[in-house]
Design a protein around this motif. Structure first.
Motif, PDB file in Angstrom:
ATOM      1  N   GLU A  42       0.828  -1.208   0.000  1.00  0.00           N
ATOM      2  CA  GLU A  42       0.000   0.000   0.000  1.00  0.00           C
ATOM      3  C   GLU A  42       0.864   1.260   0.000  1.00  0.00           C
ATOM      4  O   GLU A  42       0.521   2.242  -0.658  1.00  0.00           O
ATOM      5  CB  GLU A  42      -0.928   0.001   1.213  1.00  0.00           C
ATOM      6  CG  GLU A  42      -1.859   1.186   1.234  1.00  0.00           C
ATOM      7  CD  GLU A  42      -2.757   1.208   2.453  1.00  0.00           C
ATOM      8  OE1 GLU A  42      -3.409   2.235   2.661  1.00  0.00           O
ATOM      9  OE2 GLU A  42      -2.795   0.210   3.195  1.00  0.00           O
ATOM     10  N   THR A  45       2.037   1.646  -3.694  1.00  0.00           N
ATOM     11  CA  THR A  45       0.991   2.002  -4.660  1.00  0.00           C
ATOM     12  C   THR A  45       0.308   3.333  -4.324  1.00  0.00           C
ATOM     13  O   THR A  45      -0.286   3.943  -5.206  1.00  0.00           O
ATOM     14  CB  THR A  45      -0.066   0.893  -4.752  1.00  0.00           C
ATOM     15  OG1 THR A  45      -0.622   0.662  -3.458  1.00  0.00           O
ATOM     16  CG2 THR A  45       0.544  -0.384  -5.294  1.00  0.00           C
ATOM     17  N   LYS A  46       0.401   3.762  -3.081  1.00  0.00           N
ATOM     18  CA  LYS A  46      -0.235   5.016  -2.680  1.00  0.00           C
ATOM     19  C   LYS A  46       0.416   6.227  -3.350  1.00  0.00           C
ATOM     20  O   LYS A  46      -0.220   7.268  -3.519  1.00  0.00           O
ATOM     21  CB  LYS A  46      -0.160   5.149  -1.161  1.00  0.00           C
ATOM     22  CG  LYS A  46      -0.930   6.293  -0.592  1.00  0.00           C
ATOM     23  CD  LYS A  46      -0.859   6.273   0.915  1.00  0.00           C
ATOM     24  CE  LYS A  46      -1.628   7.417   1.500  1.00  0.00           C
ATOM     25  NZ  LYS A  46      -1.532   7.437   2.958  1.00  0.00           N
ATOM     26  N   ILE A  47       1.653   6.086  -3.759  1.00  0.00           N
ATOM     27  CA  ILE A  47       2.376   7.191  -4.389  1.00  0.00           C
ATOM     28  C   ILE A  47       1.686   7.613  -5.683  1.00  0.00           C
ATOM     29  O   ILE A  47       1.654   8.793  -6.025  1.00  0.00           O
ATOM     30  CB  ILE A  47       3.843   6.797  -4.636  1.00  0.00           C
ATOM     31  CG1 ILE A  47       4.539   6.582  -3.296  1.00  0.00           C
ATOM     32  CG2 ILE A  47       4.572   7.848  -5.448  1.00  0.00           C
ATOM     33  CD1 ILE A  47       5.909   5.992  -3.400  1.00  0.00           C
ATOM     34  N   ASN A  48       1.094   6.660  -6.394  1.00  0.00           N
ATOM     35  CA  ASN A  48       0.399   6.975  -7.643  1.00  0.00           C
ATOM     36  C   ASN A  48      -0.898   7.747  -7.416  1.00  0.00           C
ATOM     37  O   ASN A  48      -1.410   8.382  -8.329  1.00  0.00           O
ATOM     38  CB  ASN A  48       0.068   5.695  -8.417  1.00  0.00           C
ATOM     39  CG  ASN A  48       1.279   5.079  -9.051  1.00  0.00           C
ATOM     40  OD1 ASN A  48       2.263   5.748  -9.312  1.00  0.00           O
ATOM     41  ND2 ASN A  48       1.211   3.787  -9.281  1.00  0.00           N
ATOM     42  N   GLU A  49      -1.452   7.680  -6.213  1.00  0.00           N
ATOM     43  CA  GLU A  49      -2.774   8.235  -5.957  1.00  0.00           C
ATOM     44  C   GLU A  49      -2.778   9.485  -5.100  1.00  0.00           C
ATOM     45  O   GLU A  49      -3.724  10.256  -5.160  1.00  0.00           O
ATOM     46  CB  GLU A  49      -3.630   7.159  -5.275  1.00  0.00           C
ATOM     47  CG  GLU A  49      -3.734   5.882  -6.072  1.00  0.00           C
ATOM     48  CD  GLU A  49      -4.175   4.708  -5.223  1.00  0.00           C
ATOM     49  OE1 GLU A  49      -4.385   4.897  -4.010  1.00  0.00           O
ATOM     50  OE2 GLU A  49      -4.288   3.601  -5.771  1.00  0.00           O
ATOM     51  N   ASP A  50      -1.757   9.690  -4.286  1.00  0.00           N
ATOM     52  CA  ASP A  50      -1.763  10.781  -3.315  1.00  0.00           C
ATOM     53  C   ASP A  50      -0.882  11.930  -3.795  1.00  0.00           C
ATOM     54  O   ASP A  50       0.348  11.787  -3.870  1.00  0.00           O
ATOM     55  CB  ASP A  50      -1.265  10.270  -1.959  1.00  0.00           C
ATOM     56  CG  ASP A  50      -1.493  11.262  -0.830  1.00  0.00           C
ATOM     57  OD1 ASP A  50      -1.967  12.375  -1.099  1.00  0.00           O
ATOM     58  OD2 ASP A  50      -1.193  10.902   0.321  1.00  0.00           O
ATOM     59  N   PRO A  51      -1.460  13.094  -4.106  1.00  0.00           N
ATOM     60  CA  PRO A  51      -0.651  14.212  -4.600  1.00  0.00           C
ATOM     61  C   PRO A  51       0.194  14.891  -3.520  1.00  0.00           C
ATOM     62  O   PRO A  51       1.074  15.685  -3.844  1.00  0.00           O
ATOM     63  CB  PRO A  51      -1.691  15.175  -5.171  1.00  0.00           C
ATOM     64  CG  PRO A  51      -2.951  14.839  -4.468  1.00  0.00           C
ATOM     65  CD  PRO A  51      -2.885  13.384  -4.130  1.00  0.00           C
ATOM     66  N   THR A  52      -0.038  14.585  -2.251  1.00  0.00           N
ATOM     67  CA  THR A  52       0.746  15.223  -1.195  1.00  0.00           C
ATOM     68  C   THR A  52       2.115  14.574  -1.009  1.00  0.00           C
ATOM     69  O   THR A  52       2.973  15.147  -0.343  1.00  0.00           O
ATOM     70  CB  THR A  52      -0.011  15.179   0.143  1.00  0.00           C
ATOM     71  OG1 THR A  52      -0.225  13.818   0.520  1.00  0.00           O
ATOM     72  CG2 THR A  52      -1.344  15.893   0.031  1.00  0.00           C
ATOM     73  N   ILE A  53       2.319  13.400  -1.575  1.00  0.00           N
ATOM     74  CA  ILE A  53       3.607  12.704  -1.459  1.00  0.00           C
ATOM     75  C   ILE A  53       4.521  13.223  -2.562  1.00  0.00           C
ATOM     76  O   ILE A  53       4.228  13.100  -3.741  1.00  0.00           O
ATOM     77  CB  ILE A  53       3.435  11.188  -1.572  1.00  0.00           C
ATOM     78  CG1 ILE A  53       2.498  10.679  -0.479  1.00  0.00           C
ATOM     79  CG2 ILE A  53       4.784  10.489  -1.486  1.00  0.00           C
ATOM     80  CD1 ILE A  53       2.108   9.234  -0.641  1.00  0.00           C
ATOM     81  N   LYS A  54       5.636  13.818  -2.178  1.00  0.00           N
ATOM     82  CA  LYS A  54       6.584  14.378  -3.137  1.00  0.00           C
ATOM     83  C   LYS A  54       7.789  13.453  -3.252  1.00  0.00           C
ATOM     84  O   LYS A  54       8.580  13.334  -2.316  1.00  0.00           O
ATOM     85  CB  LYS A  54       7.040  15.773  -2.698  1.00  0.00           C
ATOM     86  CG  LYS A  54       5.911  16.766  -2.512  1.00  0.00           C
ATOM     87  CD  LYS A  54       5.207  17.031  -3.828  1.00  0.00           C
ATOM     88  CE  LYS A  54       4.101  18.050  -3.618  1.00  0.00           C
ATOM     89  NZ  LYS A  54       3.133  18.055  -4.674  1.00  0.00           N
ATOM     90  N   TYR A  64      10.941   7.745   2.060  1.00  0.00           N
ATOM     91  CA  TYR A  64       9.496   7.581   2.210  1.00  0.00           C
ATOM     92  C   TYR A  64       9.163   6.155   2.664  1.00  0.00           C
ATOM     93  O   TYR A  64       8.348   5.960   3.575  1.00  0.00           O
ATOM     94  CB  TYR A  64       8.797   7.902   0.884  1.00  0.00           C
ATOM     95  CG  TYR A  64       7.357   7.485   0.838  1.00  0.00           C
ATOM     96  CD1 TYR A  64       6.377   8.193   1.534  1.00  0.00           C
ATOM     97  CD2 TYR A  64       6.957   6.361   0.124  1.00  0.00           C
ATOM     98  CE1 TYR A  64       5.053   7.803   1.505  1.00  0.00           C
ATOM     99  CE2 TYR A  64       5.641   5.967   0.090  1.00  0.00           C
ATOM    100  CZ  TYR A  64       4.689   6.688   0.777  1.00  0.00           C
ATOM    101  OH  TYR A  64       3.388   6.298   0.751  1.00  0.00           O
TER     102      TYR A  64
END
Length: 125
Positions: A42, A45-54, A64
């Protein structure tokens, strides 16, 4: 007049109880392993969906993952050995999750779980 037995015998009941207990013991060993793996997957794969992760570099990606493993209390997996991150093109990373976990089941019997997944990650900029 003959009477046939109805229901389960005592030894049959003991066998069923023994199998249930064995299944529960195996499940108690395997569930934490799979929960840690699902948390790790998770995070990736969350990196593709969450714009707050730089994520701007492989170093950012590694930090990260390390931070996420500390937050989720994943101690049984060594991230440096389990995860391989390579840059593939511009703004894309190939993440390979490949590791094995051994859990002792009985005295000299271990449960071995092998995970091997590949994810293409494109961080949202």
């Amino acid at each position: 007049m003959r009477h046939s037995q109805k229901g389960m015998s005592f030894f049959g009941l003991l066998a069923v109880i023994a199998l249930l207990i064995f299944g529960l013991v195996i499940a108690m060993k395997l569930v934490p392993i799979y929960l840690d793996h699902f948390s790790l997957r998770e995070m990736v794969t969350k990196i593709n969906e969450d714009p707050t992760i730089k994520i701007n570099s492989i170093r950012d990606f590694n930090s990260y993952i390390d931070k996420g493993m500390r937050i989720n209390s994943i101690r049984d997996i060594d991230a440096r050995e389990a995860i391989t991150i390579t840059a593939s093109g511009t703004d894309a990373y190939t993440v390979i999750i490949n590791y094995e976990v051994r859990a002792p089941a009985l005295q000299n019997v271990d449960l071995l779980v092998h995970f091997d997944e590949t994810h293409i990650v494109r961080p949202i900029k």
